[in-house]
Scaffold this motif. Sequence first.
Motif, PDB file in Angstrom:
ATOM      1  N   LEU A  83       1.924   2.884   2.256  1.00  0.00           N
ATOM      2  CA  LEU A  83       0.828   4.279   3.896  1.00  0.00           C
ATOM      3  C   LEU A  83       2.111   5.509   3.485  1.00  0.00           C
ATOM      4  N   HIS A 109      -4.340   4.808  -0.393  1.00  0.00           N
ATOM      5  CA  HIS A 109      -3.235   4.415  -1.341  1.00  0.00           C
ATOM      6  C   HIS A 109      -3.825   5.144  -2.872  1.00  0.00           C
ATOM      7  N   LEU A 119      -2.228  -5.180   1.744  1.00  0.00           N
ATOM      8  CA  LEU A 119      -2.881  -5.844   1.612  1.00  0.00           C
ATOM      9  C   LEU A 119      -3.740  -7.494   1.729  1.00  0.00           C
ATOM     10  N   VAL A 166      -3.723   6.863   8.450  1.00  0.00           N
ATOM     11  CA  VAL A 166      -3.927   5.433   8.158  1.00  0.00           C
ATOM     12  C   VAL A 166      -3.673   4.491   7.983  1.00  0.00           C
ATOM     13  N   GLY A 167      -2.076   5.184   7.881  1.00  0.00           N
ATOM     14  CA  GLY A 167      -0.658   3.296   7.320  1.00  0.00           C
ATOM     15  C   GLY A 167      -0.927   3.198   8.761  1.00  0.00           C
ATOM     16  N   LEU A 221       0.921  -1.115   0.043  1.00  0.00           N
ATOM     17  CA  LEU A 221       0.108   0.140  -0.203  1.00  0.00           C
ATOM     18  C   LEU A 221       0.970   0.723   0.364  1.00  0.00           C
ATOM     19  N   ARG A 257     -10.941   2.287   2.996  1.00  0.00           N
ATOM     20  CA  ARG A 257      -9.678   3.323   4.104  1.00  0.00           C
ATOM     21  C   ARG A 257      -8.192   3.221   3.579  1.00  0.00           C
ATOM     22  N   PRO A 258      -8.056   2.225   3.482  1.00  0.00           N
ATOM     23  CA  PRO A 258      -6.470   2.187   3.391  1.00  0.00           C
ATOM     24  C   PRO A 258      -6.262   1.653   1.798  1.00  0.00           C
ATOM     25  N   ASP A 272     -11.830  -1.465   7.316  1.00  0.00           N
ATOM     26  CA  ASP A 272     -10.378  -1.764   7.245  1.00  0.00           C
ATOM     27  C   ASP A 272     -10.075  -2.165   5.821  1.00  0.00           C
ATOM     28  N   SER A 314      -3.473   0.486   9.856  1.00  0.00           N
ATOM     29  CA  SER A 314      -3.285  -0.148   8.953  1.00  0.00           C
ATOM     30  C   SER A 314      -2.109  -1.829   8.706  1.00  0.00           C
TER      31      SER A 314
END
Length: 294
Positions: free
Chosen positions: A148, A264, A186, A178-179, A146, A259-260, A256, A182
């Motif tokens: 992030l 991204h 993924l 967010v990262g 991702l 959001r990530p 979950d 998370s």
Amino acid sequence: MTMSPSPQRWARAERLDAARMVDALHARAGVRLTLEGACPGGQVGAAYVRWTDGHRSVLKWRPHSRAEEMRAGPLAVTEALRPAGYPAPATELVAQVGHAVVMVQELLPGRKIGRLDHRSLDQVLQLNELQAGRLCERPDIPAVDLHLHDDGAGYCLHGPLRDHNRRSAALERWITAVGADSPPRLAGPDAVHMDFHPGNMLASGGAITGIVDWDGAARGDRRFDLVTLRFGIHAQETDPGVTRRLDAVLDSLPKDILRPAWAHMSLRMVDWAIRHFTPSEVEHWLDLAEQRVS
């Protein structure tokens, strides 16, 4: 005050030199292809080529990559999808040329979708469902990274957002937040295209005939591609109600996942716009990215 992109500070993506790559394939693999011209669209480039037996294919490249990694990752994803009837192109040749991987892939029928209508959206959603669970037996295929917190290889750069203006800097802070909540990759057993938008979709007679440009494909959650699709139609006209339908699908996704994935894609598109497009286009992508900042 909005600042213009700085090519001295932030490098633009390298473009395909198709003629040089055709010559390199001849020198390395002994394969003589005839270059017919550039494929329309795309940011890095692809070209039509013809083999000595007369059939046509698409020449592609992925800079700063390794052939063995492409075979073990993106190309393995399409190999897992094709037996299920998924319209992904076969790969006919792979070669390492310096820092880049050069690929020759099947030319699928149809033309790129210029306008996403409801019939096409129905088909695209069905194809996305077909990606579910296709990599259950392939845990070796790398999962979606991702980025992030860290930069990608030529994309998803955080620095341009931090430096461009206040809006982009605030977005970058949200992305890293967010990262922090998370995983860096993924999770999931699905095939993920990573660039699932109308420009990579072919159709003929109203039917989807191909999904192309799998160079970044990975393992993860197929619903990531629906977020990519939402960003993809932001820059294009769609039939009335199509965007509303897709937004409703995204509203139903677990946070979950949503959001990530949104973070991204916000990073990817705003960074790319800062480095390649005009300040007004950067604002265009910021307008979309901020819709789900919370």
